[in-house]
Scaffold this motif. Sequence first.
Motif, PDB file in Angstrom:
ATOM      1  N   MET A   1       0.862  -1.178   0.000  1.00 40.13           N
ATOM      2  CA  MET A   1       0.000   0.000   0.000  1.00 40.13           C
ATOM      3  C   MET A   1       0.901   1.231   0.000  1.00 40.13           C
ATOM      4  SD  MET A   1      -2.981   1.069   2.710  1.00 40.13           S
ATOM      5  CE  MET A   1      -3.615  -0.568   2.654  1.00 40.13           C
ATOM      6  N   ASP A   2       0.566   2.188  -0.778  1.00 44.41           N
ATOM      7  CA  ASP A   2       1.327   3.414  -0.897  1.00 44.41           C
ATOM      8  C   ASP A   2       1.273   4.192   0.411  1.00 44.41           C
ATOM      9  OD1 ASP A   2       1.053   6.347  -3.046  1.00 44.41           O
ATOM     10  OD2 ASP A   2       2.690   5.612  -1.833  1.00 44.41           O
ATOM     11  N   LEU A   3       2.412   4.655   0.881  1.00 41.30           N
ATOM     12  CA  LEU A   3       2.491   5.408   2.125  1.00 41.30           C
ATOM     13  C   LEU A   3       1.645   6.674   2.058  1.00 41.30           C
ATOM     14  CD1 LEU A   3       3.753   5.513   4.915  1.00 41.30           C
ATOM     15  CD2 LEU A   3       5.711   6.670   3.941  1.00 41.30           C
ATOM     16  N   ASN A   4       1.523   7.277   0.874  1.00 40.57           N
ATOM     17  CA  ASN A   4       0.701   8.479   0.738  1.00 40.57           C
ATOM     18  C   ASN A   4      -0.765   8.183   1.012  1.00 40.57           C
ATOM     19  OD1 ASN A   4       2.888  10.111   0.084  1.00 40.57           O
ATOM     20  ND2 ASN A   4       2.716   9.636  -2.084  1.00 40.57           N
ATOM     21  N   LEU A   5      -1.242   7.025   0.588  1.00 45.59           N
ATOM     22  CA  LEU A   5      -2.619   6.631   0.868  1.00 45.59           C
ATOM     23  C   LEU A   5      -2.820   6.456   2.367  1.00 45.59           C
ATOM     24  CD1 LEU A   5      -5.443   5.761   0.068  1.00 45.59           C
ATOM     25  CD2 LEU A   5      -4.555   3.461  -0.319  1.00 45.59           C
ATOM     26  N   ARG A   6      -1.875   5.785   3.002  1.00 47.40           N
ATOM     27  CA  ARG A   6      -1.939   5.569   4.448  1.00 47.40           C
ATOM     28  C   ARG A   6      -2.030   6.914   5.180  1.00 47.40           C
ATOM     29  NH1 ARG A   6       1.943   2.161   4.722  1.00 47.40           N
ATOM     30  NH2 ARG A   6       0.740   0.279   5.076  1.00 47.40           N
ATOM     31  N   ASN A   7      -1.146   7.827   4.818  1.00 44.64           N
ATOM     32  CA  ASN A   7      -1.141   9.148   5.459  1.00 44.64           C
ATOM     33  C   ASN A   7      -2.424   9.916   5.169  1.00 44.64           C
ATOM     34  OD1 ASN A   7       1.383   8.759   6.593  1.00 44.64           O
ATOM     35  ND2 ASN A   7       2.463   9.728   4.902  1.00 44.64           N
ATOM     36  N   ALA A   8      -2.943   9.797   3.957  1.00 44.27           N
ATOM     37  CA  ALA A   8      -4.171  10.507   3.598  1.00 44.27           C
ATOM     38  C   ALA A   8      -5.352  10.000   4.418  1.00 44.27           C
ATOM     39  CB  ALA A   8      -4.461  10.346   2.110  1.00 44.27           C
ATOM     40  N   VAL A   9      -5.454   8.692   4.564  1.00 44.81           N
ATOM     41  CA  VAL A   9      -6.559   8.118   5.345  1.00 44.81           C
ATOM     42  C   VAL A   9      -6.458   8.586   6.792  1.00 44.81           C
ATOM     43  CG1 VAL A   9      -7.549   5.978   6.259  1.00 44.81           C
ATOM     44  CG2 VAL A   9      -6.894   6.115   3.854  1.00 44.81           C
ATOM     45  N   ILE A  10      -5.277   8.487   7.369  1.00 47.21           N
ATOM     46  CA  ILE A  10      -5.092   8.899   8.757  1.00 47.21           C
ATOM     47  C   ILE A  10      -5.383  10.383   8.924  1.00 47.21           C
ATOM     48  CG2 ILE A  10      -3.371   9.181  10.588  1.00 47.21           C
ATOM     49  CD1 ILE A  10      -2.175   6.473   9.599  1.00 47.21           C
ATOM     50  N   MET A  36     -13.043   1.392  -1.033  1.00 50.86           N
ATOM     51  CA  MET A  36     -13.042   1.693   0.394  1.00 50.86           C
ATOM     52  C   MET A  36     -12.162   0.716   1.190  1.00 50.86           C
ATOM     53  SD  MET A  36     -14.920   4.315   0.338  1.00 50.86           S
ATOM     54  CE  MET A  36     -15.455   4.718   1.972  1.00 50.86           C
ATOM     55  N   LEU A  37     -11.830  -0.420   0.600  1.00 50.30           N
ATOM     56  CA  LEU A  37     -11.080  -1.453   1.305  1.00 50.30           C
ATOM     57  C   LEU A  37      -9.706  -1.003   1.794  1.00 50.30           C
ATOM     58  CD1 LEU A  37     -12.062  -4.621  -0.749  1.00 50.30           C
ATOM     59  CD2 LEU A  37     -12.978  -3.858   1.456  1.00 50.30           C
ATOM     60  N   PRO A  38      -8.934  -0.276   0.998  1.00 54.11           N
ATOM     61  CA  PRO A  38      -7.634   0.178   1.517  1.00 54.11           C
ATOM     62  C   PRO A  38      -7.770   1.068   2.753  1.00 54.11           C
ATOM     63  CG  PRO A  38      -7.673   0.351  -0.856  1.00 54.11           C
ATOM     64  CD  PRO A  38      -9.087   0.042  -0.420  1.00 54.11           C
ATOM     65  N   GLY A  39      -8.780   1.925   2.766  1.00 56.91           N
ATOM     66  CA  GLY A  39      -8.989   2.792   3.923  1.00 56.91           C
ATOM     67  C   GLY A  39      -9.338   2.005   5.171  1.00 56.91           C
ATOM     68  N   LEU A  40     -10.169   0.995   5.007  1.00 51.84           N
ATOM     69  CA  LEU A  40     -10.497   0.129   6.141  1.00 51.84           C
ATOM     70  C   LEU A  40      -9.258  -0.619   6.608  1.00 51.84           C
ATOM     71  CD1 LEU A  40     -13.958  -1.292   5.008  1.00 51.84           C
ATOM     72  CD2 LEU A  40     -13.513   0.326   6.878  1.00 51.84           C
ATOM     73  N   GLY A  41      -8.418  -0.999   5.662  1.00 51.69           N
ATOM     74  CA  GLY A  41      -7.167  -1.666   6.015  1.00 51.69           C
ATOM     75  C   GLY A  41      -6.257  -0.769   6.842  1.00 51.69           C
ATOM     76  N   VAL A  42      -6.189   0.494   6.485  1.00 51.75           N
ATOM     77  CA  VAL A  42      -5.377   1.452   7.243  1.00 51.75           C
ATOM     78  C   VAL A  42      -5.940   1.599   8.653  1.00 51.75           C
ATOM     79  CG1 VAL A  42      -4.656   3.874   7.420  1.00 51.75           C
ATOM     80  CG2 VAL A  42      -4.576   2.709   5.210  1.00 51.75           C
ATOM     81  N   LEU A  43      -7.263   1.692   8.770  1.00 54.56           N
ATOM     82  CA  LEU A  43      -7.863   1.807  10.097  1.00 54.56           C
ATOM     83  C   LEU A  43      -7.595   0.558  10.934  1.00 54.56           C
ATOM     84  CD1 LEU A  43     -11.287   3.515   9.273  1.00 54.56           C
ATOM     85  CD2 LEU A  43      -9.162   4.568  10.073  1.00 54.56           C
TER      86      LEU A  43
END
Length: 70
Positions: A1-10, A36-43
């Motif tokens: 998962m891209d670190l930018n996506l992780r940071n954006a979700v958080i 929506m699945l990547p965001g749930l994964g970050v959470l």
Amino acid sequence: MDLNLRNAVISNVSGNTQDQLKSTIIDAIQSGEEKMLPGLGVLFEVIWKHASDSDKVEMLETLEQGLKTP
């Protein structure tokens, strides 16, 4: 998962109340949208990192049972 996506979700949910977080999770699940699945994964990652060992065991038991249920 891209670190930018992780940071954006958080960043998008930082400072949210429990009710807001719950609504975000429920909306993501009910929408059924794959995006929506990547965001749930970050959470889930945040939950996992901050959970006690006993909480992790409970989550794994819940997950195992949920995957057995048709």
